[in-house]
Design an enzyme around this catalytic site. Structure first.
Site, PDB file in Angstrom:
ATOM      1  N   GLU A 249      55.189  58.469  31.221  1.00  0.00           N
ATOM      2  CA  GLU A 249      55.968  58.656  29.990  1.00  0.00           C
ATOM      3  C   GLU A 249      55.493  59.944  29.343  1.00  0.00           C
ATOM      4  OE1 GLU A 249      55.895  55.585  26.989  1.00  0.00           O
ATOM      5  OE2 GLU A 249      57.249  56.728  25.682  1.00  0.00           O
TER       6      GLU A 249
ATOM      7  N   ASN B 247      61.170  60.345  25.739  1.00  0.00           N
ATOM      8  CA  ASN B 247      61.668  59.753  24.497  1.00  0.00           C
ATOM      9  C   ASN B 247      62.745  60.643  23.877  1.00  0.00           C
ATOM     10  OD1 ASN B 247      59.796  57.363  23.965  1.00  0.00           O
ATOM     11  ND2 ASN B 247      58.383  59.025  24.472  1.00  0.00           N
TER      12      ASN B 247
ATOM     13  N   GLU C 101      64.249  57.145  26.919  1.00  0.00           N
ATOM     14  CA  GLU C 101      63.905  55.999  26.065  1.00  0.00           C
ATOM     15  C   GLU C 101      64.515  56.211  24.682  1.00  0.00           C
ATOM     16  OE1 GLU C 101      59.745  55.206  26.037  1.00  0.00           O
ATOM     17  OE2 GLU C 101      59.617  55.047  28.234  1.00  0.00           O
TER      18      GLU C 101
ATOM     19  N   ASP D 286      63.725  51.292  23.896  1.00  0.00           N
ATOM     20  CA  ASP D 286      62.315  51.391  23.528  1.00  0.00           C
ATOM     21  C   ASP D 286      62.012  50.490  22.338  1.00  0.00           C
ATOM     22  OD1 ASP D 286      59.770  52.297  23.663  1.00  0.00           O
ATOM     23  OD2 ASP D 286      60.205  54.382  23.136  1.00  0.00           O
TER      24      ASP D 286
ATOM     25  N   GLU E  66      54.319  47.686  26.968  1.00  0.00           N
ATOM     26  CA  GLU E  66      53.476  48.834  26.624  1.00  0.00           C
ATOM     27  C   GLU E  66      52.381  48.408  25.662  1.00  0.00           C
ATOM     28  OE1 GLU E  66      56.053  51.800  24.906  1.00  0.00           O
ATOM     29  OE2 GLU E  66      56.184  50.750  23.003  1.00  0.00           O
TER      30      GLU E  66
HETATM   31  P1  C2E Z   1      56.412  55.212  21.862  1.00  0.00           P
HETATM   32  O1  C2E Z   1      57.641  55.758  22.466  1.00  0.00           O
HETATM   33  O2  C2E Z   1      56.330  53.739  21.710  1.00  0.00           O
HETATM   34  O3  C2E Z   1      55.210  55.731  22.659  1.00  0.00           O
HETATM   35  C1  C2E Z   1      54.149  54.996  23.062  1.00  0.00           C
HETATM   36  C2  C2E Z   1      53.042  55.140  22.089  1.00  0.00           C
HETATM   37  O4  C2E Z   1      52.090  54.148  22.304  1.00  0.00           O
HETATM   38  C3  C2E Z   1      52.314  56.477  22.251  1.00  0.00           C
HETATM   39  O5  C2E Z   1      51.856  56.917  21.045  1.00  0.00           O
HETATM   40  C4  C2E Z   1      51.138  56.061  23.075  1.00  0.00           C
HETATM   41  O6  C2E Z   1      50.041  56.966  22.993  1.00  0.00           O
HETATM   42  C5  C2E Z   1      50.813  54.739  22.472  1.00  0.00           C
HETATM   43  N1  C2E Z   1      50.062  53.881  23.379  1.00  0.00           N
HETATM   44  C6  C2E Z   1      50.106  53.789  24.714  1.00  0.00           C
HETATM   45  N2  C2E Z   1      49.252  52.839  25.186  1.00  0.00           N
HETATM   46  C7  C2E Z   1      48.653  52.313  24.083  1.00  0.00           C
HETATM   47  C8  C2E Z   1      47.694  51.287  23.878  1.00  0.00           C
HETATM   48  O7  C2E Z   1      47.197  50.633  24.808  1.00  0.00           O
HETATM   49  N3  C2E Z   1      47.299  50.994  22.613  1.00  0.00           N
HETATM   50  C9  C2E Z   1      47.819  51.692  21.561  1.00  0.00           C
HETATM   51  N4  C2E Z   1      47.437  51.403  20.334  1.00  0.00           N
HETATM   52  N5  C2E Z   1      48.746  52.655  21.698  1.00  0.00           N
HETATM   53  C10 C2E Z   1      49.152  52.969  22.962  1.00  0.00           C
HETATM   54  P2  C2E Z   1      52.088  58.360  20.580  1.00  0.00           P
HETATM   55  O8  C2E Z   1      51.995  59.299  21.665  1.00  0.00           O
HETATM   56  O9  C2E Z   1      51.255  58.532  19.370  1.00  0.00           O
HETATM   57  O10 C2E Z   1      53.623  58.353  20.138  1.00  0.00           O
HETATM   58  C11 C2E Z   1      54.046  57.664  19.074  1.00  0.00           C
HETATM   59  C12 C2E Z   1      55.531  57.630  19.013  1.00  0.00           C
HETATM   60  O11 C2E Z   1      56.029  58.921  18.788  1.00  0.00           O
HETATM   61  C13 C2E Z   1      56.201  57.206  20.289  1.00  0.00           C
HETATM   62  O12 C2E Z   1      56.207  55.825  20.428  1.00  0.00           O
HETATM   63  C14 C2E Z   1      57.534  57.782  20.184  1.00  0.00           C
HETATM   64  O13 C2E Z   1      58.347  56.939  19.453  1.00  0.00           O
HETATM   65  C15 C2E Z   1      57.253  59.038  19.427  1.00  0.00           C
HETATM   66  N6  C2E Z   1      57.190  60.179  20.369  1.00  0.00           N
HETATM   67  C16 C2E Z   1      56.157  60.667  21.085  1.00  0.00           C
HETATM   68  N7  C2E Z   1      56.551  61.713  21.833  1.00  0.00           N
HETATM   69  C17 C2E Z   1      57.883  61.872  21.591  1.00  0.00           C
HETATM   70  C18 C2E Z   1      58.880  62.777  22.092  1.00  0.00           C
HETATM   71  O14 C2E Z   1      58.656  63.644  22.934  1.00  0.00           O
HETATM   72  N8  C2E Z   1      60.105  62.616  21.632  1.00  0.00           N
HETATM   73  C19 C2E Z   1      60.451  61.637  20.716  1.00  0.00           C
HETATM   74  N9  C2E Z   1      61.669  61.559  20.281  1.00  0.00           N
HETATM   75  N10 C2E Z   1      59.541  60.770  20.260  1.00  0.00           N
HETATM   76  C20 C2E Z   1      58.275  60.890  20.680  1.00  0.00           C
HETATM   77 CA    CA Z   2      57.437  52.208  22.413  1.00  0.00          CA
HETATM   78 CA    CA Z   3      58.462  55.497  24.400  1.00  0.00          CA
END
Ligand code: C2E
Ligand code: CA
Ligand code: CA
Length: 733
Positions: free
Chosen positions: A510, A564, A596, A626, A683
């Protein structure tokens, strides 16, 4: 100061209303004044004409009197300065001649009605009255003035002054009396002085004589009046001694009065016509002015009114709010503003159509009208936003209850024809203590507070505080930093593996965006993604992530890549063309790419979302839902949209240990997905127990820190192996 101005404007407005009345009154006064001037002029003309006529009459009367006198004198001369007469009267036998030639016994004489022949001593020789012998002596019959006149004539002898005439009072009335010495004309006829005889003719001014004078001189109503009762202005009749013995009066013709009375109705009529004309003119003018004013007022009102709800619009609120604040400053009160924004109005509009949305607005407007206290202002600011302003006693907050009332009002469903809809409301409030905050600033503050209420989870009222401004300012500077970051390449992408639950091999990655800001250091996507969405920068960022992810995954064609996509990107018409271009440029097979998306977009724009998914499916891409389980998680649209995959939200996994209900919910959700035949990724797996449990529950893919944190591009070869083939990741013990 503002009060004074309003007062002044109001007073001007008042005057303008009275101006018509003022005009009418002044025109009436002018018409009356002109009328008075014209009538006075006419009257002056009349009076002058009357006076002229009066003096003419008087002249005619006195002329007639002197004519009477001179006629009498010439008659006397005719009769007495006569040779034959002198010869006759001074001879002894004269009686017959006298009677015959002087015609004294003639009772119908035009010349006299009484006559005397007087001897040298004034003794009566003959006397006749109306043809009859007459016994009264002149001293008895005539006033003493006659005697004086007769004596003067006698003294003149045959010289100049031998005859005279004058008005004399008689026993019968007033008469013109002539007296003359009888004498010859030729020098041959000698009249002895001691024998001088006098002829006296008396002609009374009886009504017959008066009438003939009146007729000759065109004087109406000529009458002889007694000396005692002579009115002023009458012609005076004096005897030879100069004593007033009678007067002559006449009826004043007053030709001026006659003309005046004849002309006056015309003048009045003319003036009345002018008056009526002017009155109608002013009236018509006032009606036109009134209508124009009415139009102006209506137009003003239109400009300040919202057409749909009938309430004031933003401009209307602004105007009235300013007034209210001005008044509050005077009465030392506070003004409280409520900024309302409905929650879920967009959905009603999208799902049921605009007609229903309009009915909802009307219904809300009607309900709020009943809700607000007296003296409050209710306005619709546009869309689903309303505002209520009301004055409150300084320092007190009775309006607190209004917030509760508003929330209560929105908990009840709205019945719109056959539909029943439920919406909520987010309220921001702001206070202008003692009117110290102006309308514009008050609106801004309440608006910010309302946004905070929305951000804090809707359905609540939040009061403005200064920190919100700070938050707003921070958001602004973050946005600027975001732009700068995009220019300075501060963004990069990390990749978190997604593991096959059965084989425990990496099935995909991802792509997750990272920002290492020069100013702020690492900023969480939870913070900058919403900011990028609201500022429009998400389109660029989204394309950047996709470009990076496609470039990276090219090296491992067996591995899938999840990217995403923000709902905001879906609204961009260049999104599909952009994706198409990136795909073809990278050469990556679309089948290995999953987009997603979160459910919010599908709730809000089901129609448009459907089209987008079809278009993306057409490109060969897969779509995953998602964060399932974090929001509404409606089963309805799970079925409606053919998602290729479902991603269980981290919160559901986290809730597993906390409550038994969490476990049940998760199992139910997975059973549903299984029934629909949709594969599920779990996830946020942080422990082995979670991994085992979710695999047992039927999740075919797992993702989380337990397997791997997101890693940078540089770490991918180590993770995936040197070759373009899926590597094996051994689970930590
Ligand atoms: P998301 O799409 O649900 O992304 C997964 C988030 O869960 C990611 O946080 C990831 O680092 C985190 N995660 C993965 N495994 C674990 C775990 O075991 N425990 C915990 N506590 N967290 C875990 P991240 O990278 O901080 O991203 C947060 C949100 O920001 C994402 O949720 C997504 O909605 C958004 N995001 C991140 N990158 C993009 C992008 O390129 N485009 C868009 N539109 N949204 C993004
Ligand atoms: Ca998610
Ligand atoms: Ca995601």
């Amino acid at each position: 100061m503002r009060d004074l101005l309003t007062h002044f404007l109001n007073s001007i407005r008042l005057k303008r209303q009275h101006i018509v009345l003022l005009l009418l009154v002044s025109f009436a006064l002018v018409v009356m004044a002109v009328m008075a001037v014209v009538l006075t002029a006419l009257q002056t003309v009349a009076v002058t004409a009357n006076a002229l006529d009066e003096s003419r009459s008087r002249q005619a009367v006195s002329g007639a009197l002197s004519t009477l006198k001179s006629q009498m004198i010439s008659t006397m001369v005719d009769y007495t300065a006569w040779d034959a007469a002198a010869e006759a009267v001074y001879s002894p036998e004269s009686k017959d001649w006298v009677l015959e030639n002087f015609d004294l016994a003639n009772g119908a004489s035009e010349i006299f009605d009484a006559a005397y022949l007087l001897g040298p001593d004034g003794g009566v020789l003959m006397a006749f009255r109306r043809g009859e012998p007459f016994s009264m002596r002149p001293a008895e019959f005539l006033s003493p003035a006659f005697d004086g006149m007769a004596k003067a004539v006698r003294r003149a002898g045959v010289e100049k002054g031998a005859e005279a005439a004058g008005f004399v009072k008689t026993a019968e009335g007033v008469a013109i009396v002539g007296v003359s010495n009888i004498r010859g004309l030729s020098p041959d006829v000698v009249v002895p002085k001691d024998r001088l005889q006098q002829l006296v003719f008396i002609r009374h001014l009886d009504q017959g004589r008066i009438d003939s004078i009146a007729e000759n001189y065109l004087i109406t109503g000529l009458r002889l009046v007694d000396a005692a009762s002579v009115p002023p202005g009458a012609a005076l009749v004096r005897d030879p001694a100069g004593r007033v013995i009678a007067g002559l009066t006449w009826t004043a013709q007053a030709p001026g009065d006659i003309s005046y009375h004849r002309v006056r109705p015309y003048v009045l009529a003319a003036m009345t016509i002018v008056g009526v004309f002017v009155f109608l003119l002013v009236l018509a003018g006032s009606i036109v002015i009134g209508k124009l004013r009415g139009d102006e007022i209506a137009a003003r009102k239109m400009a300040l009114t919202d057409r749909l709800s009938g309430l004031g619009n933003r401009l209307g609120l602004f105007t009235r709010l300013q007034e209210m604040i001005g008044q509050a400053a005077g009465t030392r009160d506070d003004v409280m503003l409520f900024y309302l924004d409905m929650d879920g109005f967009k959905e009603v509009n999208d799902v049921y159509g605009h007609a229903t949305g309009d009915r909802l607005i009307k219904s809300v407007a009607g309900g709020l009208t009943h809700l607000i206290p007296e003296g409050a202002i209710l306005a619709r600011l546009g869309g689903d936003e309303f505002a209520i302003a009301l004055p409150v006693k300084h320092g007190t907050r009775p309006a607190r209850s209004l917030e509760v009332l508003i929330q209560d009002f929105f908990t009840e469903p709205f019945v719109l024809g056959e539909r029943v809809v439920t919406v909520g409301v987010s309220v921001g409030t702001a206070l202008s203590p003692l009117g110290s905050i102006d309308a514009e600033e008050l609106l801004r503050r309440a608006d910010i507070a309302m946004y905070k209420a929305k951000a804090d989870g809707r359905g609540r009222a939040i009061a403005y505080d200064a920190e919100m401004d700070a938050a707003l300012a921070e958001r602004k500077s973050m946005e600027a930093a975001l732009r700068a970051g995009l220019r300075n390449n501060e963004f990069f992408v990390v990749y978190q593996p997604v593991v096959d639950a059965k084989t425990q091999r990496i099935a995909g990655l991802e792509a997750l965006l990272r920002w290492n800001s020069r100013q702020m250091g690492a900023v969480s996507p939870e913070i900058f993604i919403p900011l990028a969405e609201s500022s429009g920068l998400i389109d660029k960022l989204g394309m950047f992530v996709m470009g990076e992810a496609l470039r990276v995954i090219r090296k491992w064609p067996q591995i899938g890549i999840s990217i995403n996509v923000s709902p905001a990107q879906f609204r961009n018409p260049f999104f599909i063309p952009g994706v198409t271009r990136l795909l073809s440029e990278s050469g990556v097979s679309p089948q290995s790419v999953t987009l997603e998306v979160t459910e919010g977009y599908f709730i809000h724009n089901p129609g448009h979302a459907c089209g987008m998914i079809d278009a993306l499916n057409g490109l060969g891409l897969r779509i995953a839902l998602d964060d399932f389980g974090a929001g509404f998680s409606s089963i309805g649209y799970l079925r409606q949209f053919a998602f290729d995959r479902l991603k269980l939200d981290r919160s559901m996994i986290g809730a597993l240990e906390e409550t038994p209900r969490g476990r049940e919910m998760l199992q139910a959700t997975l059973a549903l997905a299984a029934a629909l035949g949709i594969p599920v990724t779990a996830e946020g797996i942080e422990t082995e127990e979670q991994a085992i449990f979710l695999r047992l529950c039927g999740c075919d893919q797992l993702q989380g820190y337990f397997f791997s944190r997101p890693v940078g591009e540089a770490d991918l070869p180590a993770l995936l192996g040197e070759y373009a083939a899926p590597g094996t990741v051994s689970l930590p013990a």
